[in-house]
Design a protein around this motif. Structure first.
Motif, PDB file in Angstrom:
ATOM      1  N   VAL A 122       0.843  -1.083  -0.023  1.00 47.10           N
ATOM      2  CA  VAL A 122      -0.079  -0.023   0.146  1.00 47.10           C
ATOM      3  C   VAL A 122       0.702   1.162   0.061  1.00 47.10           C
ATOM      4  N   LEU A 123       1.860   1.274   0.843  1.00 43.31           N
ATOM      5  CA  LEU A 123       2.913   2.328   0.816  1.00 43.31           C
ATOM      6  C   LEU A 123       3.507   2.659  -0.526  1.00 43.31           C
ATOM      7  N   LEU A 124       3.852   1.625  -1.186  1.00 41.60           N
ATOM      8  CA  LEU A 124       4.521   1.569  -2.486  1.00 41.60           C
ATOM      9  C   LEU A 124       3.748   2.029  -3.613  1.00 41.60           C
ATOM     10  N   LYS A 128      -8.272   7.243  -3.501  1.00 41.01           N
ATOM     11  CA  LYS A 128      -8.995   8.090  -4.679  1.00 41.01           C
ATOM     12  C   LYS A 128      -8.087   9.454  -4.306  1.00 41.01           C
ATOM     13  N   ASP A 129      -7.574  10.038  -3.154  1.00 37.65           N
ATOM     14  CA  ASP A 129      -7.016  11.073  -2.643  1.00 37.65           C
ATOM     15  C   ASP A 129      -5.647  11.098  -3.168  1.00 37.65           C
ATOM     16  N   ASP A 130      -4.918  12.189  -3.292  1.00 33.86           N
ATOM     17  CA  ASP A 130      -3.549  12.133  -3.578  1.00 33.86           C
ATOM     18  C   ASP A 130      -2.596  11.661  -2.463  1.00 33.86           C
ATOM     19  N   VAL A 131      -3.071  12.010  -1.270  1.00 27.77           N
ATOM     20  CA  VAL A 131      -2.652  11.876   0.076  1.00 27.77           C
ATOM     21  C   VAL A 131      -3.390  10.706   0.835  1.00 27.77           C
ATOM     22  N   SER A 132      -2.652   9.552   1.046  1.00 24.83           N
ATOM     23  CA  SER A 132      -3.516   8.356   1.895  1.00 24.83           C
ATOM     24  C   SER A 132      -3.261   8.192   3.070  1.00 24.83           C
ATOM     25  N   PHE A 190       9.778   7.860  -1.132  1.00 22.95           N
ATOM     26  CA  PHE A 190       9.650   9.258  -0.741  1.00 22.95           C
ATOM     27  C   PHE A 190      10.542  10.315  -0.569  1.00 22.95           C
ATOM     28  N   THR A 191      10.144  11.572  -1.075  1.00 18.90           N
ATOM     29  CA  THR A 191      11.048  12.446  -0.905  1.00 18.90           C
ATOM     30  C   THR A 191      11.372  12.956   0.589  1.00 18.90           C
ATOM     31  N   PHE A 192      10.451  13.143   1.373  1.00 18.27           N
ATOM     32  CA  PHE A 192      10.436  13.662   2.762  1.00 18.27           C
ATOM     33  C   PHE A 192       9.806  12.441   3.454  1.00 18.27           C
ATOM     34  N   GLY A 227       0.387   9.815  -4.114  1.00 15.52           N
ATOM     35  CA  GLY A 227       1.168   8.883  -3.821  1.00 15.52           C
ATOM     36  C   GLY A 227       1.942   9.104  -2.293  1.00 15.52           C
ATOM     37  N   SER A 228       1.756  10.284  -1.685  1.00 11.86           N
ATOM     38  CA  SER A 228       2.074  10.616  -0.300  1.00 11.86           C
ATOM     39  C   SER A 228       1.094   9.696   0.666  1.00 11.86           C
ATOM     40  N   LYS A 229       1.955   9.637   1.765  1.00 15.09           N
ATOM     41  CA  LYS A 229       1.043   8.809   2.780  1.00 15.09           C
ATOM     42  C   LYS A 229       1.486   9.363   4.069  1.00 15.09           C
ATOM     43  N   VAL A 230       0.304   9.170   4.975  1.00 16.42           N
ATOM     44  CA  VAL A 230       0.443   9.355   6.271  1.00 16.42           C
ATOM     45  C   VAL A 230      -0.165   8.057   7.081  1.00 16.42           C
ATOM     46  N   ILE A 231       0.748   7.766   8.016  1.00 13.28           N
ATOM     47  CA  ILE A 231       0.612   6.317   8.799  1.00 13.28           C
ATOM     48  C   ILE A 231       0.329   6.951  10.097  1.00 13.28           C
TER      49      ILE A 231
END
Length: 847
Positions: free
Chosen positions: A144-146, A152-156, A185-187, A264-268
């Motif tokens: 999922v992270l990759l 559907k959102d840019d940030v998951s 990821f960049t950051f 593709g940005s992610k927040v856990i």
């Protein structure tokens, strides 16, 4: 003698009282009152010892000067003091005898049969985290992270939900540190949220991680705008660990800057609350279930047996599996119990833990997992005190090992003598023991923290003695012994009003969750602290408006630890030198400090004096030589021109960051021979002041086996005697255990033979700078462990030849076996580099 006998009678039932206090509130009250009485006894005895020291000094100062009038006045005041102390001792004896009478009524027994665990073997446990039963969950989460189309959102937003101790943070950390995930990821940023939700702190943490720069802004709007700009069009991974706040508006507002990130940005998010997960997530929730019994046993046995196979102890395997079953699949319980079981590979001991009545304690009434409670109850008494003291740290707070060691010593928790071992070594051993039992957990290369549930356990066991002053609660502080609080940007007088009744307080410890500049009310120094006469630990660190201390500080006779680092303090009052018990004085980065008090030599118990970064400090007082118990002296970053005369009297020194060689009135380099126990880092500065090279030999550098980093430096002036400088450097040959060597402004035309000798097999880093008269480089290619080499401004070097590689008829080994980084800077006359003639791909990393 009578007081000592009474105390021994009470100590005999302490184990039984510790075990019964959970079930019986009356026992808990008895135990708490006894602890308070012991604290009062310690303060009383400390006051008597301090008075004896004061009289000793007064007697020495007045030798040959006594008149009958002065003598009568002095002895009269002493008699009054000791009569007062005798009255207090009688009162205390009566209190303790009352405890003796009550112990039978409470059913407390001597030697109740439960023995504490022995010291944990230090070689059996691998310190890398052991994770079992999470491979499938981690693999699914990684996919999922990759994926850039996880939602559907840019940030998951991915949420991990589970009960405390089930391993949510461990799973998040595994994902966060995975190399594939990092490269995607960049950051990357990690923020611990915990129960004390603070949007400013969280946003600031994320922003500083993204920019790699400190941020002093405290305006939430400005922070969010800046974070949004930094994230714009970039793919990031954020972890918000341990989220408790259920407020929908707060949570959505926190997420606002994230929307500018690339697809593709992610927040856990990790949380115990599925309602929070429902608000935040746009990817299906990952519920983290307890481990299977098999995985729980594997984890427990890994911590119990370390690198051994459990089959080597067949009599323990069956009983160990039954204990693992009681962990109910919680990894935290399994690893702490594993650390407990590892202490004693005896069947009876394991069976006692399996059948201990503590398993029957109801979790909902104590909020203590039975497995964690057992880990505490089977600790040796001294470790119980050390562990309980750590409850002054907020949840998720990161602390350094050496800081805790110094605090434990200052508080009197560490015994003064045990088989002749130093207190610091003993305190470090205690710390390592708590760490090996997973009661303290490593959070980074040098920092530690406590799991939330373990923090709850420490708070329960220290209730009434340790207090974290938090804004949302009111507290009774009359008998609190240890206090901490989180610094605010402006800590005004109302914040501290409840503390004026805390007459027994020993610890005043502000803590930082942010790095912004802080200010404190002047009333704290002028009125509050002088009124807390039992204080042993005071920190005013990072308060930028602290420029002076009141003279009333001299009345705090119990004070052991004073931290004024990163304040604007200019001078220390002379009365500070009357604090005979002071052991640690931290003044690092006090940029405005001009001088130390002339009578600082009176601080005969001072063990740690840190002045590093005090850029205005140019002189140490001559009476420094009287600090015969000083262990740590940090003068790095100061402008001290020379060491005081007879520095060699400080024979207890273990840390000396810099030694500035003096001229005729200064301290000779020969004084270094008196410090055989030096460890860590040492810079020897102004070597041009060495008059005779034979003095350098007497510094005995070759036998200082615990020094890991050494710097030799002359002033940047023109060399007046290149042969003398070579002789000095030759005779300063350090021990072969050295790991880092720096040489600056050396005026010799070549280097001594020891530099580059292969016997220095531990040197990993070497810096040679401004050695302007050397025309050849040393044969550093022979150093087998050398990883980093920096050579700069050696203006006479025109050719780098085979001598650099260390190649000669007798030396056939491949040069530069470990080198990864090579830098040449400002080599203005360099014309030619002669290759070694060896065929090797090893040079590719540095040529």
């Amino acid at each position: 003698m009578k007081l000592k006998t009474t105390l021994l009678t009470l100590y005999a039932v302490l184990d039984d009282a510790e075990e019964k206090q959970i079930k019986k509130p009356a026992v808990r009250d008895w135990l708490d009152e006894l602890k308070h009485a012991v604290f009062d006894a310690e303060d009383l005895l400390d006051e008597i010892d301090t008075e004896a020291l004061r009289c000793k000094f007064e007697g020495e100062d007045q030798t040959g000067k006594f008149t009958n009038k002065v003598r009568n006045l002095l002895f009269s005041s002493r008699n009054h003091f000791y009569q007062s102390m005798n009255d207090k001792i009688q009162e205390l004896q009566a209190r303790l005898e009352n405890f003796v009478q009550l112990k039978s009524a409470l059913g407390l027994r001597e030697d109740a049969g439960r023995k504490v665990s022995r010291r944990t073997p230090t070689t059996s446990l691998v310190h890398e985290p052991c994770v079992f039963g999470r491979d499938e969950v981690k693999e699914n989460f990684s996919k999922v992270l990759l994926s850039d189309d996880a939602s559907k959102d840019d940030v998951s937003v991915l949420t991990i939900v589970g009960m405390g101790g089930v391993g949510k943070t461990t799973l998040a950390r595994m994902l966060y540190n995975d190399d594939k995930v990092k490269g995607h990821f960049t950051f990357h940023a990690w923020a611990c949220i915990s129960e004390d939700y603070d949007a400013i702190r969280i946003t600031k943490t994320l922003l500083e991680s993204v920019t790699s720069k400190p941020c002093n802004t405290t305006d939430l709007n400005l922070l969010q705008v800046e974070l949004r700009e930094q994230l714009k069009g970039r793919k990031f991974l954020f972890v918000l660990d341990d989220l408790w706040n259920e407020d929908y508006t707060d949570l959505k507002f926190l997420q606002t800057p994230f929307t500018s990130g690339a697809r593709g940005s992610k927040v856990i998010i990790t949380t115990r609350n599925k309602n929070i997960a429902s608000v935040m997530q746009n990817v299906p929730i990952q519920y983290l279930e307890p481990l299977s019994h098999e995985d729980c046993w594997l984890l427990l046995s890994k911590h119990a047996f370390g690198n051994e196979n459990c089959s080597t102890h067949p009599n323990l395997e069956d009983i160990g599996k039954k204990i693992a079953l009681k962990c109910k699949g919680l990894p935290l319980a399994a690893q702490t119990l594993g650390g407990l079981l590892r202490c004693n590979m005896d069947f009876e001991y394991w069976n006692r833990i399996l059948n201990d009545s503590f398993w029957d304690q109801p979790y909902d009434t104590t909020n203590i997992l039975p497995a964690l409670g057992l880990s505490y109850h089977y600790l040796p008494a001294q470790l119980k005190q050390c562990f309980a003291y750590c409850s002054i740290f907020p949840k998720d707070y990161e602390f350094e090992k050496e800081d805790i060691v110094q605090l434990w010593i200052a508080e009197g928790i560490i015994p003064q003598v045990e088989n002749g071992k130093r207190m610091e070594a003993l305190a470090r051993r205690y710390f390592d023991e708590l760490s090996s039992r997973s009661l303290l957990q490593k959070s980074s290369e040098s920092s530690f923290t406590m799991h939330d549930l373990i923090n709850d356990l420490a708070m329960f066991m220290s209730r009434g003695f340790c207090l974290r002053l938090e804004r949302r609660e009111s507290h009774k502080v009359e008998r609190v012994r240890h206090l901490s609080y989180v610094r605010g940007q402006f800590d005004g007088a109302p914040k501290f009003e409840p503390l004026y009744g805390a007459k027994c307080m020993r610890t005043f410890l502000p803590l930082s969750l942010n790095q912004y500049a802080c200010f404190v009310s002047k009333k704290v120094m002028q009125n509050l602290l002088p009124s807390l006469r039992c204080l042993r630990v005071i920190s005013l660190s990072r308060y930028k408006n602290v420029t002076e201390l009141p003279d009333s500080i001299g009345n705090l006779i119990h004070l052991r630890y004073l931290d004024l680092s990163r304040t604007a303090i200019e001078r220390l009052p002379g009365v500070l030198c009357n604090l005979y018990n002071l052991q640690t004085l931290l003044l690092s980065n006090c940029f405005s400090l001009l001088e130390l008090p002339a009578d600082i030599g009176k601080l005969i118990n001072l063990q740690k004096l840190m002045l590093g970064g005090c850029r205005s400090l140019i002189k140490l007082p001559a009476c420094m030589k009287e600090l015969i118990n000083l262990h740590h002296l940090d003068v790095s970053g100061t402008k001290i021109e020379e060491m005081p005369v007879q520095m060699g009297r400080l024979k207890s020194l273990r840390t000396l960051t810099a030694f500035v060689v003096g001229k005729s009135k200064g301290s000779s380099i020969r004084e270094l021979r008196e410090f055989p126990q030096l460890r860590g880092k040492l810079s020897i500065l102004k070597l041009q002041n060495v008059v005779d090279a034979r003095d350098a030999l007497q510094a005995n550098m070759k036998h200082k086996k615990d020094l890991k980093e050494v710097e030799f430096s002359w002033d940047a002036e023109e060399a007046d005697d290149s042969q003398k400088e070579k002789d000095v450097l030759d005779k300063l040959q350090p021990c072969v255990n050295l790991e880092k060597l720096t040489i600056r402004f050396y005026g010799g035309t070549n280097f001594p033979n020891w530099l580059g000798d292969s016997s220095f097999s531990n040197i990993q880093v070497m810096h040679l700078s401004d050695c302007s008269y050397c025309w050849l480089l040393p044969p550093v290619g022979r150093l087998p462990a050398l990883k980093e080499l920096c050579i700069e401004r050696m203006k006479f070097v025109k050719t780098i030849g085979v001598e650099f590689y260390g190649i000669n008829g007798a030396y056939l080994t491949q040069p530069f076996q470990s080198l990864k980084k090579l830098e040449f800077r400002e080599m203005l006359e360099w014309e030619e580099w002669v290759p070694s003639g060896r065929s090797s791909g090893a040079y590719g990393v540095w040529v």
